[in-house]
Design a protein around this motif. Sequence first.
Motif, mmCIF file in Angstrom:
data_model
loop_
_atom_site.group_PDB
_atom_site.id
_atom_site.type_symbol
_atom_site.label_atom_id
_atom_site.label_comp_id
_atom_site.label_asym_id
_atom_site.label_seq_id
_atom_site.Cartn_x
_atom_site.Cartn_y
_atom_site.Cartn_z
ATOM 1 N N GLY A 68 -5.581 2.471 3.289
ATOM 2 C CA GLY A 68 -4.524 2.312 2.302
ATOM 3 C C GLY A 68 -4.102 3.597 1.631
ATOM 4 O O GLY A 68 -3.015 3.689 1.064
ATOM 5 N N VAL A 69 -4.959 4.623 1.725
ATOM 6 C CA VAL A 69 -4.626 5.917 1.132
ATOM 7 C C VAL A 69 -3.393 6.508 1.804
ATOM 8 O O VAL A 69 -2.576 7.165 1.150
ATOM 9 N N TRP A 70 -3.225 6.275 3.109
ATOM 10 C CA TRP A 70 -2.051 6.807 3.805
ATOM 11 C C TRP A 70 -0.763 6.236 3.239
ATOM 12 O O TRP A 70 0.221 6.953 3.080
ATOM 13 N N LEU A 71 -0.772 4.959 2.910
ATOM 14 C CA LEU A 71 0.422 4.343 2.333
ATOM 15 C C LEU A 71 0.694 4.890 0.937
ATOM 16 O O LEU A 71 1.853 5.113 0.569
ATOM 17 N N ILE A 72 -0.346 5.142 0.185
ATOM 18 C CA ILE A 72 -0.163 5.727 -1.147
ATOM 19 C C ILE A 72 0.372 7.156 -1.028
ATOM 20 O O ILE A 72 1.273 7.554 -1.775
ATOM 21 N N LEU B 143 6.112 7.776 -6.815
ATOM 22 C CA LEU B 143 6.568 6.560 -7.497
ATOM 23 C C LEU B 143 5.569 5.411 -7.382
ATOM 24 O O LEU B 143 5.473 4.580 -8.291
ATOM 25 N N SER B 144 4.802 5.355 -6.316
ATOM 26 C CA SER B 144 3.846 4.256 -6.155
ATOM 27 C C SER B 144 2.645 4.386 -7.078
ATOM 28 O O SER B 144 1.930 3.402 -7.310
ATOM 29 N N MET C 125 -1.174 1.031 -13.393
ATOM 30 C CA MET C 125 -1.037 0.045 -14.461
ATOM 31 C C MET C 125 -1.942 -1.163 -14.234
ATOM 32 O O MET C 125 -2.478 -1.730 -15.184
ATOM 33 N N VAL C 126 -2.128 -1.589 -12.985
ATOM 34 C CA VAL C 126 -2.927 -2.780 -12.714
ATOM 35 C C VAL C 126 -4.389 -2.431 -12.481
ATOM 36 O O VAL C 126 -5.279 -3.110 -12.983
ATOM 37 N N SER D 176 8.017 0.837 -3.734
ATOM 38 C CA SER D 176 8.224 2.196 -4.242
ATOM 39 C C SER D 176 8.800 3.104 -3.154
ATOM 40 O O SER D 176 9.676 3.926 -3.425
ATOM 41 N N GLY D 177 8.319 2.931 -1.938
ATOM 42 C CA GLY D 177 8.864 3.720 -0.831
ATOM 43 C C GLY D 177 10.327 3.391 -0.555
ATOM 44 O O GLY D 177 11.125 4.289 -0.272
ATOM 45 N N LEU D 178 10.694 2.122 -0.656
ATOM 46 C CA LEU D 178 12.090 1.737 -0.454
ATOM 47 C C LEU D 178 12.981 2.289 -1.564
ATOM 48 O O LEU D 178 14.096 2.751 -1.303
#
Length: 104
Positions: A50-54, A60-61, A67-68, A88-90
């Motif tokens: 999941g780090v790659w997506l972050i 922005l992500s 927050m959560v 956030s990517g979109l």
Amino acid sequence: MFSRLSVLAKRRRHGWLGIAVPGAYLALVLVTTGVVAAVHVFADDPGFIGVWLILVTSPLSMVPLMMVDGDLPGPLNVIFFYGATTGSGLVQAWLLWVLARGKK
């Protein structure tokens, strides 16, 4: 489809660059989301995939993820992670398109 893109490109100052750069980033976000989701579903231990997506959707992500902080119960945490990072990517791809297309 390409004839419509060429008409859109001719109307803007940056032309094809204003379409290609945000489009490539959008494709990167969607492919990364697909790969991360596939590894998450099919791997026994997805690890830190999941780090790659972050990384792809930063900065922005980071805001909704901080927050959560993983306090959601069960599958809501996974749904929020994919929704926040991909959303956030979109949004970043759209902002990149607005900035890169230039004036008419």
